[in-house]
Design an enzyme around this catalytic site. Sequence first.
Site, short mmCIF file in Angstrom:
data_model
loop_
_atom_site.label_atom_id
_atom_site.label_comp_id
_atom_site.label_asym_id
_atom_site.label_seq_id
_atom_site.Cartn_x
_atom_site.Cartn_y
_atom_site.Cartn_z
N ASP A 17 46.34 -15.43 -3.76
CA ASP A 17 47.28 -14.31 -3.95
C ASP A 17 48.16 -13.98 -2.74
O ASP A 17 48.42 -12.79 -2.48
CB ASP A 17 46.52 -13.06 -4.37
CG ASP A 17 45.83 -13.20 -5.71
OD1 ASP A 17 45.88 -14.29 -6.30
OD2 ASP A 17 45.22 -12.22 -6.17
N LYS A 103 46.69 -15.80 -12.92
CA LYS A 103 45.59 -14.99 -13.47
C LYS A 103 46.11 -13.61 -13.84
O LYS A 103 47.17 -13.18 -13.39
CB LYS A 103 44.43 -14.90 -12.49
CG LYS A 103 44.77 -14.29 -11.14
CD LYS A 103 43.60 -14.44 -10.18
CE LYS A 103 43.91 -13.94 -8.79
NZ LYS A 103 44.16 -12.50 -8.70
N CYS A 142 40.11 -9.93 -4.82
CA CYS A 142 40.30 -11.25 -5.41
C CYS A 142 39.65 -12.37 -4.61
O CYS A 142 39.19 -13.36 -5.19
CB CYS A 142 41.79 -11.51 -5.62
SG CYS A 142 42.49 -10.40 -6.87
#
Length: 198
Positions: A17, A103, A142
């Site tokens: 991310d 995602k 995450c």
Amino acid sequence: MIGAKVNPDFDALIVVDMQNDFIDGTLKVPNADSIIPVVNEYIRKFEYVGAPIFFTRDWHPENHISFRENGGLWPRHCVMNTHGAMIHRDIYVPSDNRFFINKGVDPDFDAYSGFQGTVLDSLLRERGIRRVFVCGVATDYCVKNTVIGALNLGYQAFVLIDAIMGVDVKKGDSEIALNYMMSRGAIALTIEYCICIP
């Protein structure tokens, strides 16, 4: 600290991310920009030996459940196909042997792990990957969930602790998350102990 020699036959890098909204956008992770040089160094190491590199991305629809306006915890972020959802311009993205894993694409499902509702596990297995090296943001969300997901699926997981940064909604959340990952079997690693020999 334990060292690890990267083998492209069974090792992969997962960059979690490193997107505009998490670096300098609507859901900025404090000091996330400070890890970019080290993240890039890991990426170049894995590229050098020909190991696959996976970039996970939050890739949310407009009406995603995680947004405050929809009853979630977070400000609107990483809406698919917007600037905020793109990998940050300062992150090095190789031209070959790299994959993007989206995602959180289901509006009713909040996925913190790169493995939740994605093809990441399938792509790793078809390449014979047995060990994953994880960096990125955020440590306490995450990154943690991706590492735990990897461990639950039977991978050995290394946490690249000099290339992660947390949100720390509550003070100490990142430290708690890191300790939890270690307690579940993850291994802490820093750049000087990550050996890449072609």
